[in-house]
Design a protein around this motif. Sequence first.
Motif, short mmCIF file in Angstrom:
data_model
loop_
_atom_site.label_atom_id
_atom_site.label_comp_id
_atom_site.label_asym_id
_atom_site.label_seq_id
_atom_site.Cartn_x
_atom_site.Cartn_y
_atom_site.Cartn_z
N LEU A 132 7.04 20.89 22.17
CA LEU A 132 8.50 20.92 22.29
C LEU A 132 9.15 20.92 20.91
CD1 LEU A 132 11.31 20.47 23.65
CD2 LEU A 132 10.75 18.02 23.69
N SER A 157 13.20 20.86 19.47
CA SER A 157 14.61 20.73 19.83
C SER A 157 15.48 21.13 18.64
CB SER A 157 14.92 19.29 20.25
OG SER A 157 14.24 18.97 21.45
N ALA A 199 10.82 13.51 24.98
CA ALA A 199 9.51 13.62 24.34
C ALA A 199 8.62 12.44 24.71
CB ALA A 199 9.67 13.70 22.82
N TYR A 231 5.74 17.30 19.35
CA TYR A 231 7.21 17.36 19.39
C TYR A 231 7.77 17.46 17.97
CZ TYR A 231 11.91 15.12 19.73
OH TYR A 231 13.24 14.80 19.63
N ASN A 258 11.85 17.89 16.07
CA ASN A 258 13.30 17.90 16.28
C ASN A 258 13.96 18.29 14.96
OD1 ASN A 258 16.07 17.23 16.59
ND2 ASN A 258 15.56 15.78 18.22
N TYR A 297 4.21 12.32 19.71
CA TYR A 297 5.38 11.42 19.77
C TYR A 297 4.89 9.98 19.87
CZ TYR A 297 9.72 9.18 20.91
OH TYR A 297 10.81 8.35 20.87
#
Length: 252
Positions: free
Chosen positions: A5, A7, A35, A47, A49, A251
């Motif tokens: 992931l 973001s 997450a 993850y 971000n 995470y």
Amino acid sequence: MSKRLVSLGDSFTEGVGDEDPSSPNGVRGWADRVASTLAANHQDFRYANLAIRGKLLGQVLAEQLDPALALNPDLVTLYAGGNDLMRPKVDIDALIDDYDAAVGKVVATGARVILFTGVDGVEDALFRRIRGRVAIYNEHVRGVAVRHGALLVDMWAMRQLRDRRLWAPDRLHLNSLGHNEIAIAVLEALGEPHKLTPAELGPRPLLSPQARRTENLQWGKEHAVPWIKRRLRGESSGDSLAPKRPTMEPYA
């Protein structure tokens, strides 16, 4: 199943308003909460971000999109444009042209995309002034989601977000309860099991006109005036910040 992931976005995705000194940049937010759940649901979950507060849509796309794709994600969340809508002038059609192209670029990699509409600010004096802009932006975003097969979290339809108790004192950012509501919506859009529960706040307290005026004056002094001064100086709250999670990591 999503195991990588990334973001992208501004303060909404960075997590501003959900203060947490133990988290990078001092904030947690809905993306970190998502997450955390995905990490519990899937082995080898990773993850990143890249969101930074104060960024305009053009800055998000120029500074975050290519670094995000270089991380080889299989799921990308993207929200940007809210800061543009608050500027005195904005070309929403031009914004969406760039937004649409960016989503197409992500989808072409095979990654799933999650998009967001803006919140309905009908009950807040500040957001109510740009309600029409947000509604137009939202209709465009819905079209982008349909064209590219993206998932959509419709914050405009989340009536609980009209409750000021889900917002930080600056009235611009969600607090921990509000970010939790967004995390729930994202996880449900993904079809992921989770243990998050919505806020149960009960009836809203009734304020007298005098109490409301006092509250508004205090908000203006502590939050609105400093925000306006930064705009006049051409400064952003994120000018000195780096992405909170710039690399694809487990995470924790």
